[in-house]
Enzyme design. Structure first.
Site, PDB file in Angstrom:
ATOM      1  N   LYS A 143       9.888   0.207  -5.577  1.00  0.00           N
ATOM      2  CA  LYS A 143       9.425  -0.633  -6.689  1.00  0.00           C
ATOM      3  C   LYS A 143      10.219  -0.380  -7.979  1.00  0.00           C
ATOM      4  CE  LYS A 143       4.722  -1.170  -4.906  1.00  0.00           C
ATOM      5  NZ  LYS A 143       3.282  -1.028  -5.207  1.00  0.00           N
ATOM      6  N   ARG A 223       3.474   3.728   6.753  1.00  0.00           N
ATOM      7  CA  ARG A 223       2.272   3.821   5.919  1.00  0.00           C
ATOM      8  C   ARG A 223       1.859   5.286   5.735  1.00  0.00           C
ATOM      9  NH1 ARG A 223       0.457  -0.131   2.773  1.00  0.00           N
ATOM     10  NH2 ARG A 223      -1.631   0.734   2.979  1.00  0.00           N
ATOM     11  N   ASN A 253       3.135   2.946  -8.193  1.00  0.00           N
ATOM     12  CA  ASN A 253       3.055   3.926  -7.103  1.00  0.00           C
ATOM     13  C   ASN A 253       4.341   4.001  -6.280  1.00  0.00           C
ATOM     14  OD1 ASN A 253       2.857   1.522  -5.752  1.00  0.00           O
ATOM     15  ND2 ASN A 253       0.901   1.977  -4.747  1.00  0.00           N
ATOM     16  N   HIS A 256       6.282   0.240  -1.560  1.00  0.00           N
ATOM     17  CA  HIS A 256       5.386  -0.703  -0.872  1.00  0.00           C
ATOM     18  C   HIS A 256       5.548  -0.563   0.632  1.00  0.00           C
ATOM     19  CE1 HIS A 256       3.559  -4.520   0.433  1.00  0.00           C
ATOM     20  NE2 HIS A 256       4.646  -4.701   1.157  1.00  0.00           N
TER      21      HIS A 256
END
Length: 317
Positions: A143, A223, A253, A256
């Protein structure tokens, strides 16, 4: 020399700019600290055929070799990252030599991608066909907050060391409409507009990643590797995760990850339309078009490189 005991770092540079002088000074300082197990070399890409794929790059490339094998790559004159990578790889090589641990060998992702594209283009020239990459893939995004803090190379290195394979790596500034599509399931949440503004406010890195072993679910593995979306939860539950290490406050954060296989396929089709999703595999479909990419680059002082990439297609009969 690449097979010398310890770690060898090769600075691959272009003839028009020469080796980066501040980095040479940094290397000398580190060598005084760590001793004879560390070796440095410079290599001019324009003079060595084996380095042909590195020519025309604005950023210097640093190749890390241990036992004659490539173990790490750093792009750009990022002093703190180079220092950290040297210490980490020296520690890893010590364990290989003293404890018999298997050495983690990598491929230079950028070169592997270029070679795959050339090979695929040659096949397409012979006949129109679908080429299966036979890998389970997912979308990963570094990000804008992590990009702005200069963490891209460090995060990519961690991704590779964890066993993921990067099949595509593209820098782009996402539009608001793209961001709204990406996070459409969160449109009712209070943080949604802030998230849209953040994701479209600067460059990010879009990656197609797979797992080196086909028997593992790359979506679930990714993940787990990045950790919970809530940064405080990530720090409690998975302190070694990317979000725990690089996230600050929501929605910053750092990375993604698709939630499931269906979402991963949808996102891959949207952001990488040349990749056709079929079941668990990704097929690259070549139509009767000639894909051409022009890259215009402007180099500041090695560490601040900006790219403008224009893609277009020419229909051929």
């Amino acid at each position: 020399m690449l097979s010398s005991k310890g770690l060898t770092v090769v600075d691959v540079y272009q003839s028009w700019c020469g080796p980066c002088k501040p980095v040479v000074s940094l290397f000398r300082k580190i060598k005084l600290e760590v001793g004879n197990d560390l070796h440095f070399a410079v290599a001019e890409a324009d003079c060595l055929d084996i380095l042909e794929k590195y020519r025309g790059k604005c950023k210097p490339t640093f190749l890390f070799y241990a036992g004659g094998e490539l173990v790490a790559v750093v792009r750009g004159a990022n002093g703190p990252l180079l220092h950290k990578t040297i210490l980490d790889q020296l520690e890893a090589e010590t364990k290989v030599l003293e404890q018999g641990i298997e050495r983690k060998v990598i491929k230079d992702a950028a070169l592997s991608i270029e070679e795959e594209i050339v090979s695929q283009d040659q096949e397409y020239a012979e006949a129109d066909e679908v080429v299966s990459l036979e890998k389970s893939c997912t979308l990963a995004i570094i990000k804008p907050d992590a990009v702005a803090h200069g963490k891209v190379d460090e995060i990519i290195l961690k991704i590779q060391e964890a066993g993921f394979e990067i099949l595509a790596n593209e820098e782009r500034i996402m539009t608001e409409s793209e961001t709204r599509y990406l996070y459409q399931k969160r449109s009712e949440e209070e943080i949604f507009e802030k998230l849209v503004q953040h994701m479209s406010n600067g460059p990010c890195r879009l990656l197609i990643i797979s797992w080196t072993e086909n028997d593992k679910d790359v979506v679930a593995a990714w993940r787990d590797f990045i950790g919970p979306s809530d940064i405080e939860a990530a720090k409690r539950e998975n302190p070694e995760s990317l979000r725990a290490q690089y996230g600050t406050i929501m929605p910053f954060n750092a990375v993604h990850g698709s939630e499931n296989r269906e979402q991963a396929n949808r996102e891959l089709e949207f952001f990488f339309p040349n990749f056709k999703i079929s079941g668990k595999d990704i097929d690259l479909v070549q139509t009767k078009q000639s894909q051409t990419t022009f890259a215009l680059s402007q180099c500041g002082k090695c560490t601040n490189v900006k790219y403008l990439v224009i893609n277009f297609s020419i229909v051929t009969e």
